[in-house]
Scaffold this active site. Structure first.
Site, short mmCIF file in Angstrom:
data_model
loop_
_atom_site.label_atom_id
_atom_site.label_comp_id
_atom_site.label_asym_id
_atom_site.label_seq_id
_atom_site.Cartn_x
_atom_site.Cartn_y
_atom_site.Cartn_z
N ARG A 82 1.30 -1.91 -15.42
CA ARG A 82 1.01 -0.52 -15.77
C ARG A 82 1.50 -0.19 -17.18
O ARG A 82 0.86 0.58 -17.89
CB ARG A 82 1.66 0.43 -14.75
CG ARG A 82 1.13 1.85 -14.86
CD ARG A 82 1.73 2.76 -13.81
NE ARG A 82 3.13 3.05 -14.08
CZ ARG A 82 3.77 4.13 -13.62
NH1 ARG A 82 3.14 5.00 -12.84
NH2 ARG A 82 5.04 4.33 -13.89
N ARG A 210 2.12 10.21 -5.93
CA ARG A 210 3.03 10.03 -7.08
C ARG A 210 2.68 10.99 -8.21
O ARG A 210 3.54 11.42 -8.97
CB ARG A 210 2.92 8.60 -7.64
CG ARG A 210 3.43 7.53 -6.74
CD ARG A 210 3.34 6.15 -7.40
NE ARG A 210 2.02 5.56 -7.31
CZ ARG A 210 1.27 5.20 -8.35
NH1 ARG A 210 1.70 5.38 -9.58
NH2 ARG A 210 0.09 4.63 -8.17
N HIS A 271 -7.70 2.07 -2.03
CA HIS A 271 -6.76 0.99 -1.70
C HIS A 271 -6.35 1.06 -0.22
O HIS A 271 -6.75 0.20 0.54
CB HIS A 271 -5.51 0.98 -2.59
CG HIS A 271 -5.81 0.82 -4.05
ND1 HIS A 271 -6.48 -0.28 -4.53
CD2 HIS A 271 -5.58 1.63 -5.12
CE1 HIS A 271 -6.63 -0.15 -5.84
NE2 HIS A 271 -6.10 0.99 -6.22
N ASP A 322 -12.18 -1.11 -9.93
CA ASP A 322 -10.87 -0.57 -10.30
C ASP A 322 -10.41 -1.02 -11.68
O ASP A 322 -10.82 -0.47 -12.69
CB ASP A 322 -9.85 -0.93 -9.21
CG ASP A 322 -8.52 -0.21 -9.37
OD1 ASP A 322 -8.44 0.69 -10.23
OD2 ASP A 322 -7.56 -0.53 -8.65
#
Ligand SMILES: [Zn+2]
Length: 445
Positions: A82, A210, A271, A322
């Site tokens: 990330r 999140r 997911h 994705d």
């Protein structure tokens, strides 16, 4: 009226039909005639091989394409990856984003994708300062899809926190609108600016538990319902997300979404890798779609999602590329079954037709009239080479598409009755590899 004569076509189930004449009027399929042996209408185009419906890439972040084969050094996890991804996000501006998304969507078209669900969250300039047009980045994605000849659902993403209970920082500031009300205000402006262009729909996304606090989720879900728009959300991709959510709210991410009224037949969770039985029961009972992204989940070491258990609980399945580590919806479909086999040491969890239908799930992007070769559907057709080194000798049917063919076998693509790819060449983007290389070079170092 135009017509396509398909050497063979998948019309559902396991087998293919031979000599299928598909007549098209105003971008829609007017009639389907298997075993056709009558005179051909004037201007009929022959599609050799196996013709399948246009494929739906239900979960894309176009700009992640710049990371391919650039993040494979050393050890790491989703979280270290990330950081690299944020580096690319930091380099984006509307022009670079347009070039990169156009090239990436063109790669998708060459792979048989006719609708893309772009989960779009890089909204603002560096430091979170809005551009003069606060939707300049979303506008770039819309222009990119049109230039690449693919249908688009722009899933405009609400992203407010940098983790459970944490403020946005660094690159993340570009993602945030402050709160869900200001997110909705910006998206309303985008819809008003766009008008009603053919081939574009604006949907909503909650980044994840999140990225959006529980008290802000109902406003996004309510916006989606009020606008008859699909709602997508990343769900339980990481064990750490579950742990943080449980610690802060005493509930799993699925339970948080359920309590916020965010699950339902127009919601897609992306997911769902680490969902327990109670979570799956909630998702299935609400008829929520589960979008799995097997090539990304393996690339990022996420884990193996419980695809069969989600299906058995009542979820429809969809597929997404994705992170663009691979752009191949046939490989994603194969991955669902392959990962189940590795996890269970058993074969045969999904029928090939079931997997191919998941690869053509346009309904979860708000396009319920795409994804089947049937009268009344939009005329999206993808021809697969049945004589390549991968496919030669296989029985022509759904299993050949899912268990033998790859994106490299896509020869022709028709979107809304209009050819976009012919003989493996993109008709709107001259040199797709060059476009990709140039666009990636502009945002990497
Ligand atoms: Zn994603």
């Amino acid at each position: 009226m135009t017509a396509y004569l398909c050497e063979s076509a998948w019309l559902g189930g396991a087998d293919a039909a031979g000599d299928v004449l598909v007549e098209v009027a105003d971008g829609r399929i007017a009639s389907v005639h298997p075993a056709y042996d009558g005179p051909l209408p004037d201007g009929t185009t022959t599609l050799r091989g196996l013709v399948v419906p246009g494929l739906a890439n239900a979960h894309s972040h176009a700009f992640h394409r710049a990371l391919r084969a650039r993040t494979e050094q050393g050890k790491g996890t989703f979280w270290t990856w990330r950081e690299r991804m944020y580096g690319v996000a930091e380099a984006l501006d509307p022009d670079r984003y347009l070039a990169l998304a156009r090239a990436t969507f063109a790669e998708m078209a060459l792979a048989g994708v006719t609708t893309v669900g772009e989960f779009h969250y890089v909204h603002h300039g560096p430091g979170g300062v809005p551009y003069d047009d606060p939707n300049a980045m979303g506008g770039a994605v819309v222009a990119a899809a049109a230039a690449a000849g693919v249908r688009l659902t722009l899933l405009d993403t609400c992203y407010l926190t940098g983790g459970v209970g944490r403020t946005l920082e660094g690159t993340q500031l570009r993602f945030g609108d402050g709160d869900a009300a200001r997110w909705a205000e910006r998206v309303d402006a985008l819809r008003a600016d766009l008008g009603d262009p053919a081939g574009v729909r604006v949907g909503a996304a909650v980044h994840s538990v999140r990225g959006v606090p529980p008290d802000q989720v109902p406003a996004v879900a309510g916006w989606a319902l009020a606008h008859d728009a699909p709602l997508h959300v990343h769900l339980s991709e990481q064990v750490a997300e579950n742990e943080a959510c449980l610690a802060a709210f005493g509930r799993t991410p699925t339970e948080v979404l359920h309590d916020a009224g965010a699950l339902g037949p127009t919601t897609t969770v992306v997911h769902a890798t680490h969902v327990a039985e109670h979570d799956r029961t909630l998702l299935g009972a609400a008829e929520t779609t589960a979008c799995l992204c097997p090539t990304t989940e393996r690339d990022l070491a996420d884990g193996i999602g419980p695809a069969a258990a989600l299906r058995d609980a009542g979820c429809a399945l969809a597929l997404g590329s994705d992170s663009q580590s691979v752009v191949d919806l046939l490989e994603e479909a194969r991955g669902i079954e392959a990962h189940e086999r590795l996890a269970s040491q058993q074969r045969g969890h999904f029928a090939a037709g079931e997997l191919l239908a998941a690869a053509a799930n346009h309904a979860c992007l708000g396009w319920s009239d795409v994804g089947r070769i049937a009268t009344g559907q939009r005329a999206d057709l993808v021809a697969l080479d049945t004589r390549s080194v991968r496919t030669a000798g296989g029985a022509v049917g759904a299993a050949l598409a899912v268990f033998a063919a790859t994106a490299a076998d896509v020869t022709d693509v028709v979107v809304d009755g209009r050819p976009v790819v012919r003989d493996r060449r993109h008709l709107l983007v001259d040199d797709v590899p060059r476009a990709l290389a140039d666009a990636v070079a502009a945002v990497t170092w």
